[in-house]
Design an enzyme around this catalytic site. Structure first.
Site, PDB file in Angstrom:
ATOM      1  N   SER A 104       0.814  -1.213   0.000  1.00  0.00           N
ATOM      2  CA  SER A 104       0.000   0.000   0.000  1.00  0.00           C
ATOM      3  C   SER A 104       0.848   1.265   0.000  1.00  0.00           C
ATOM      4  CB  SER A 104      -0.894   0.000   1.246  1.00  0.00           C
ATOM      5  OG  SER A 104      -1.496   1.264   1.439  1.00  0.00           O
ATOM      6  N   TYR A 110      -1.838   5.371  -4.493  1.00  0.00           N
ATOM      7  CA  TYR A 110      -2.863   6.392  -4.339  1.00  0.00           C
ATOM      8  C   TYR A 110      -2.310   7.634  -4.988  1.00  0.00           C
ATOM      9  CZ  TYR A 110      -5.917   3.941  -0.989  1.00  0.00           C
ATOM     10  OH  TYR A 110      -6.793   3.085  -0.399  1.00  0.00           O
ATOM     11  N   LYS A 158      -7.269  -0.907  -9.832  1.00  0.00           N
ATOM     12  CA  LYS A 158      -7.946  -1.612  -8.729  1.00  0.00           C
ATOM     13  C   LYS A 158      -9.187  -0.840  -8.314  1.00  0.00           C
ATOM     14  CE  LYS A 158      -7.253  -3.269  -3.994  1.00  0.00           C
ATOM     15  NZ  LYS A 158      -7.977  -2.276  -3.180  1.00  0.00           N
ATOM     16  N   HIS A 196     -13.289  -2.411  -2.673  1.00  0.00           N
ATOM     17  CA  HIS A 196     -12.394  -1.929  -1.614  1.00  0.00           C
ATOM     18  C   HIS A 196     -12.777  -2.563  -0.272  1.00  0.00           C
ATOM     19  CE1 HIS A 196      -9.435   1.606  -1.307  1.00  0.00           C
ATOM     20  NE2 HIS A 196      -9.437   1.117  -0.085  1.00  0.00           N
ATOM     21  N   THR A 204      -5.217   2.571  -7.511  1.00  0.00           N
ATOM     22  CA  THR A 204      -6.545   2.421  -6.905  1.00  0.00           C
ATOM     23  C   THR A 204      -7.446   3.530  -7.429  1.00  0.00           C
ATOM     24  OG1 THR A 204      -5.632   1.347  -4.973  1.00  0.00           O
ATOM     25  CG2 THR A 204      -7.796   2.361  -4.701  1.00  0.00           C
TER      26      THR A 204
HETATM   27  C1  LIG Z   1      -7.578  -2.228   6.861  1.00  0.00           C
HETATM   28  C2  LIG Z   1      -7.625  -2.116   5.374  1.00  0.00           C
HETATM   29  C3  LIG Z   1      -6.795  -1.236   4.716  1.00  0.00           C
HETATM   30  C4  LIG Z   1      -6.836  -1.130   3.336  1.00  0.00           C
HETATM   31  N1  LIG Z   1      -5.965  -0.293   2.710  1.00  0.00           N
HETATM   32  C5  LIG Z   1      -5.972  -0.216   1.359  1.00  0.00           C
HETATM   33  C6  LIG Z   1      -5.022   0.595   0.685  1.00  0.00           C
HETATM   34  O1  LIG Z   1      -4.175   1.217   1.300  1.00  0.00           O
HETATM   35  N2  LIG Z   1      -5.088   0.647  -0.674  1.00  0.00           N
HETATM   36  C7  LIG Z   1      -6.017  -0.062  -1.396  1.00  0.00           C
HETATM   37  O2  LIG Z   1      -6.042   0.023  -2.633  1.00  0.00           O
HETATM   38  N3  LIG Z   1      -6.907  -0.866  -0.777  1.00  0.00           N
HETATM   39  C8  LIG Z   1      -6.902  -0.958   0.571  1.00  0.00           C
HETATM   40  N4  LIG Z   1      -7.786  -1.790   1.196  1.00  0.00           N
HETATM   41  C9  LIG Z   1      -8.685  -2.646   0.390  1.00  0.00           C
HETATM   42  C10 LIG Z   1      -8.008  -4.001   0.103  1.00  0.00           C
HETATM   43  O3  LIG Z   1      -6.944  -3.853  -0.788  1.00  0.00           O
HETATM   44  C11 LIG Z   1      -8.994  -5.016  -0.509  1.00  0.00           C
HETATM   45  O4  LIG Z   1      -9.617  -4.442  -1.638  1.00  0.00           O
HETATM   46  C12 LIG Z   1     -10.057  -5.522   0.440  1.00  0.00           C
HETATM   47  O5  LIG Z   1      -9.574  -5.574   1.765  1.00  0.00           O
HETATM   48  C13 LIG Z   1     -10.506  -6.927   0.015  1.00  0.00           C
HETATM   49  O6  LIG Z   1     -11.564  -7.370   0.781  1.00  0.00           O
HETATM   50  P1  LIG Z   1     -11.407  -8.394   2.026  1.00  0.00           P
HETATM   51  O7  LIG Z   1     -10.833  -7.592   3.156  1.00  0.00           O
HETATM   52  O8  LIG Z   1     -12.815  -8.813   2.264  1.00  0.00           O
HETATM   53  O9  LIG Z   1     -10.519  -9.547   1.610  1.00  0.00           O
HETATM   54  C14 LIG Z   1      -7.759  -1.913   2.591  1.00  0.00           C
HETATM   55  C15 LIG Z   1      -8.590  -2.807   3.258  1.00  0.00           C
HETATM   56  C16 LIG Z   1      -8.538  -2.916   4.631  1.00  0.00           C
HETATM   57  C17 LIG Z   1      -9.440  -3.909   5.307  1.00  0.00           C
END
Ligand SMILES: Cc1cc2nc3c(=O)[nH]c(=O)nc-3n(C[C@H](O)[C@H](O)[C@H](O)COP(=O)(O)O)c2cc1C
Length: 345
Positions: free
Chosen positions: A107, A130, A213, A237, A156
């Site tokens: 990330s 980002y 994404k 997300h 993203t």
């Molecule tokens: C705590 C947390 C932080 C996240 N941070 C980012 C991020 O920094 N960038 C991003 O593109 N997606 C982020 N996401 C989304 C994840 O990449 C992903 O799309 C999502 O967690 C998938 O679903 P799941 O948690 O049900 O497996 C984050 C998700 C969570 C739960």
């Protein structure tokens, strides 16, 4: 190490260990959290219809993503602030991904600088970007990712602003302290004027393949394919942006149809088992990403926890493939998945 096999029990065990603010940040979704709840359940809409009498000895979970070999069709989704889960933060996650033989997406909001994460991710690290309102900042991130040896750039596109969230970020000073010093810089609610032309400019400014994404609409998928992007992640997300957005398990088939093989399609959101992985492959995904489950595993066991989770998902995927008569993740028969009869659900 042993992790609870049941996703709810895994989350509950991690919750016991985590400071309340960290648990809330990881678990939270947008708004009423309807998409968070729907994401895992939506995979159950698809039933597996196995083929039998296939030589099971030939089953392998190995595949490639953008030409990079991975040992199982599961990658680690980019998630912010691993230090909230474990002191070893992203370095532990990266070592586990490497030991399991898969790609970690790092990330923009990593607790550790990219330079301290990517060298551990020897099976592959993709940088999640980002875009910043300041193009110079965006370009700086891009160059660092290239110099570190990241294999792809994952932009993203579902976060022009942050989703409304009622949990997790309440006390920003306490949050920043727990997450690490880089934490709060990201919290800005500025609207990002990123559009297709912006994506094309970024793609032109890097030699890395670009993955988008956060695609859910087939027309956006078609547009991505036409603009020379190498891959996309069907994702809402993890339910953290637009509450009520369609679960990726349900959006996936139309996206796959729209891109018609022109780029690789990945999917995330609620993937919790090898059966879910097989469902995604049968619906046309090249591989899946997992998010929260590995954050819970990181909380419980650091590197060993994440590795145990990936090993289990790999073993479950191999088992499901074998029982469904499928030998190659890249060639799963679309006919082994059927929609549940809506009259029964
Ligand atoms: C705590 C947390 C932080 C996240 N941070 C980012 C991020 O920094 N960038 C991003 O593109 N997606 C982020 N996401 C989304 C994840 O990449 C992903 O799309 C999502 O967690 C998938 O679903 P799941 O948690 O049900 O497996 C984050 C998700 C969570 C739960």
């Amino acid at each position: 190490m042993e992790l609870p096999w049941d996703p709810a029990a895994l989350e509950a065990a991690a919750r016991e260990r985590l400071p309340a603010i960290a648990y809330a940040y990881f678990a939270a979704g947008a708004g009423m959290e309807s998409s968070v709840a729907a994401n895992p359940r939506a995979w159950g809409r698809w039933w597996l219809r196995p083929r039998v009498l296939v030589d099971a000895g030939a089953v392998s979970t190995a595949t490639t993503v953008l030409g990079t070999p991975i040992a199982l069709p599961v990658m680690l989704a980019p998630c912010a602030f691993h230090r909230l889960a474990h002191a070893d933060a992203e370095a532990a996650t990266a070592r586990a991904a490497a030991a399991a033989g898969t790609v970690m997406m790092v990330s923009t909001h990593s607790s550790l600088p990219l330079e301290q994460v990517v060298p551990h991710a020897t099976a592959g690290a993709w940088f999640q970007l980002y875009v910043d309102p300041d193009p110079g900042v965006t370009l700086g991130r891009l160059r660092r990712a290239e110099e570190c040896g990241c294999g792809a750039l994952v932009i993203t596109v579902d976060a022009p602003v942050w989703g409304v969230r009622y949990r997790g970020l309440g006390d920003s000073a306490a949050f920043a302290e727990a997450a690490g010093s880089t934490a709060v810089s990201s919290g800005a609610a500025t609207f990002l004027g990123l559009d297709w032309a912006g994506v094309e400019r970024i793609a032109a400014a890097t030699r890395l393949p670009v993955v988008l994404k956060g695609i859910l609409h087939p027309d956006d998928a078609g547009r991505a394919a036409a603009s020379g992007v190498a891959g996309l992640v069907v994702s809402n997300h993890g339910g953290r942006q637009l509450d009520g957005s369609i679960p990726p398990a349900l959006a996936l088939p139309e996206v796959v149809a729209a891109v018609a093989g022109r780029l690789e399609v990945y999917v995330d959101g609620g993937v919790r088992s090898g059966a879910d992985v097989l469902r995604a492959l049968a619906l046309g995904a090249r591989a899946v990403l997992v998010g929260r489950p590995y954050l819970w595993a990181l909380t419980l066991g650091g590197e060993a926890g994440v590795l145990a989770l990936l090993r289990r998902l790999g073993a479950e995927t191999a088992n499901a493939m074998t029982l469904a008569g499928q030998t190659d993740p890249a060639r799963v028969d679309p006919g082994i998945v059927v929609a549940a009869d809506p009259r029964l659900s």
